[in-house]
Design a protein around this motif. Structure first.
Motif, PDB file in Angstrom:
ATOM      1  N   MET A   1       0.833  -1.204   0.000  1.00 24.13           N
ATOM      2  CA  MET A   1       0.000   0.000   0.000  1.00 24.13           C
ATOM      3  C   MET A   1       0.870   1.257   0.000  1.00 24.13           C
ATOM      4  O   MET A   1       1.905   1.313   0.632  1.00 24.13           O
ATOM      5  N   ILE A   2       0.417   2.267  -0.757  1.00 20.76           N
ATOM      6  CA  ILE A   2       1.121   3.554  -0.794  1.00 20.76           C
ATOM      7  C   ILE A   2       0.172   4.618  -0.243  1.00 20.76           C
ATOM      8  O   ILE A   2      -0.986   4.680  -0.638  1.00 20.76           O
ATOM      9  N   GLU A   3       0.671   5.402   0.673  1.00 20.39           N
ATOM     10  CA  GLU A   3      -0.167   6.441   1.291  1.00 20.39           C
ATOM     11  C   GLU A   3       0.513   7.805   1.234  1.00 20.39           C
ATOM     12  O   GLU A   3       1.692   7.923   1.568  1.00 20.39           O
ATOM     13  N   PHE A   4      -0.229   8.807   0.831  1.00 21.63           N
ATOM     14  CA  PHE A   4       0.233  10.193   0.921  1.00 21.63           C
ATOM     15  C   PHE A   4      -0.616  10.881   1.973  1.00 21.63           C
ATOM     16  O   PHE A   4      -1.843  10.835   1.899  1.00 21.63           O
ATOM     17  N   GLY A  57       4.363  16.979   4.809  1.00 16.77           N
ATOM     18  CA  GLY A  57       3.565  15.765   4.801  1.00 16.77           C
ATOM     19  C   GLY A  57       4.409  14.499   4.837  1.00 16.77           C
ATOM     20  O   GLY A  57       5.636  14.566   4.923  1.00 16.77           O
ATOM     21  N   GLU A  58       3.727  13.347   4.792  1.00 12.27           N
ATOM     22  CA  GLU A  58       4.427  12.060   4.861  1.00 12.27           C
ATOM     23  C   GLU A  58       3.968  11.126   3.754  1.00 12.27           C
ATOM     24  O   GLU A  58       2.800  11.126   3.388  1.00 12.27           O
ATOM     25  N   ILE A  59       4.916  10.322   3.281  1.00 10.35           N
ATOM     26  CA  ILE A  59       4.608   9.297   2.280  1.00 10.35           C
ATOM     27  C   ILE A  59       5.026   7.955   2.869  1.00 10.35           C
ATOM     28  O   ILE A  59       6.164   7.806   3.326  1.00 10.35           O
ATOM     29  N   GLN A  64       5.766   2.028   5.878  1.00 13.02           N
ATOM     30  CA  GLN A  64       7.008   2.660   6.347  1.00 13.02           C
ATOM     31  C   GLN A  64       7.242   3.971   5.602  1.00 13.02           C
ATOM     32  O   GLN A  64       7.104   4.026   4.377  1.00 13.02           O
ATOM     33  N   ASN A  65       7.601   4.994   6.353  1.00 11.19           N
ATOM     34  CA  ASN A  65       7.871   6.300   5.758  1.00 11.19           C
ATOM     35  C   ASN A  65       9.025   6.163   4.749  1.00 11.19           C
ATOM     36  O   ASN A  65      10.051   5.549   5.055  1.00 11.19           O
ATOM     37  N   LEU A  74      14.806   1.213  -1.527  1.00 15.04           N
ATOM     38  CA  LEU A  74      13.537   1.831  -1.896  1.00 15.04           C
ATOM     39  C   LEU A  74      13.416   1.876  -3.420  1.00 15.04           C
ATOM     40  O   LEU A  74      12.405   1.484  -3.994  1.00 15.04           O
ATOM     41  N   ARG A  75      14.460   2.333  -4.097  1.00 18.01           N
ATOM     42  CA  ARG A  75      14.403   2.518  -5.549  1.00 18.01           C
ATOM     43  C   ARG A  75      14.438   1.210  -6.313  1.00 18.01           C
ATOM     44  O   ARG A  75      13.786   1.072  -7.342  1.00 18.01           O
TER      45      ARG A  75
END
Ligand SMILES: Nc1ncnc2c1ncn2[C@@H]1O[C@H](COP(=O)(O)OP(=O)(O)O)[C@@H](O)[C@H]1O
Ligand SMILES: [Mg+2]
Length: 134
Positions: A1-4, A57-59, A64-65, A74-75
């Protein structure tokens, strides 16, 4: 899951590329971002793998941030098809396909398997696997 969560990218005193974005993309979801040129799509994408830093803000990716990930890990886990061509011209097609598995130090066998299965998935003729991009 991706959250902004309330994510912004401010590039001058009163100008934002992206302002106060909240979104949630579920695992396996096919998610499309649509908007006119200059509306902030590229900035939004690039903030996910920290090619661009958010200013507010946070992503979160998988809870995990993104700032708490090792930047390479990450990449490597985010596939990204660029608008412009981005192949290594001195490497074979097979070597281009397995760049990330090589960086991740998969075993020889796993790397060969993944190179081949990817080749078949996109219906490239197998005779081309060792050819170069020129
Ligand atoms: N570092 C920056 N400096 C100045 N303007 C920027 C910067 N980053 C983005 N912008 C501006 O922010 C807006 C959003 O850009 P972008 O994310 O590339 O939009 P899109 O991909 O939707 O076309 C554009 O108007 C762009 O010119
Ligand atoms: Mg763009």
């Amino acid at each position: 899951m991706i959250e902004f969560k309330n994510v912004s990218m401010q590039f001058s005193d009163d100008r934002y590329a992206v302002q106060s974005v909240d979104l949630e993309i579920q695992k396996g979801e096919f998610f499309v971002l649509i908007g006119p040129s200059g509306s902030g799509k590229t900035t939004t994408l690039k903030m996910m793998n920290r090619l661009i830093s958010s200013t507010e803000g946070e992503i979160y990716i998988k809870g995990q941030n993104v700032n708490d990930y090792d930047i390479y890990e990450l990449r490597w886990d985010i596939g990204y098809v660029l608008q412009q061509i981005a192949l290594f011209p001195h490497m074979t097609i097979e070597e281009n396909i397995v760049v990330v598995p090589e960086l991740k130090r998969w075993s020889r066998n796993e790397i060969r398997q993944r190179g081949r299965s990817t080749f078949f998935k996109v219906n490239l003729p197998f005779s081309m696997i060792r050819t170069f991009n020129h």
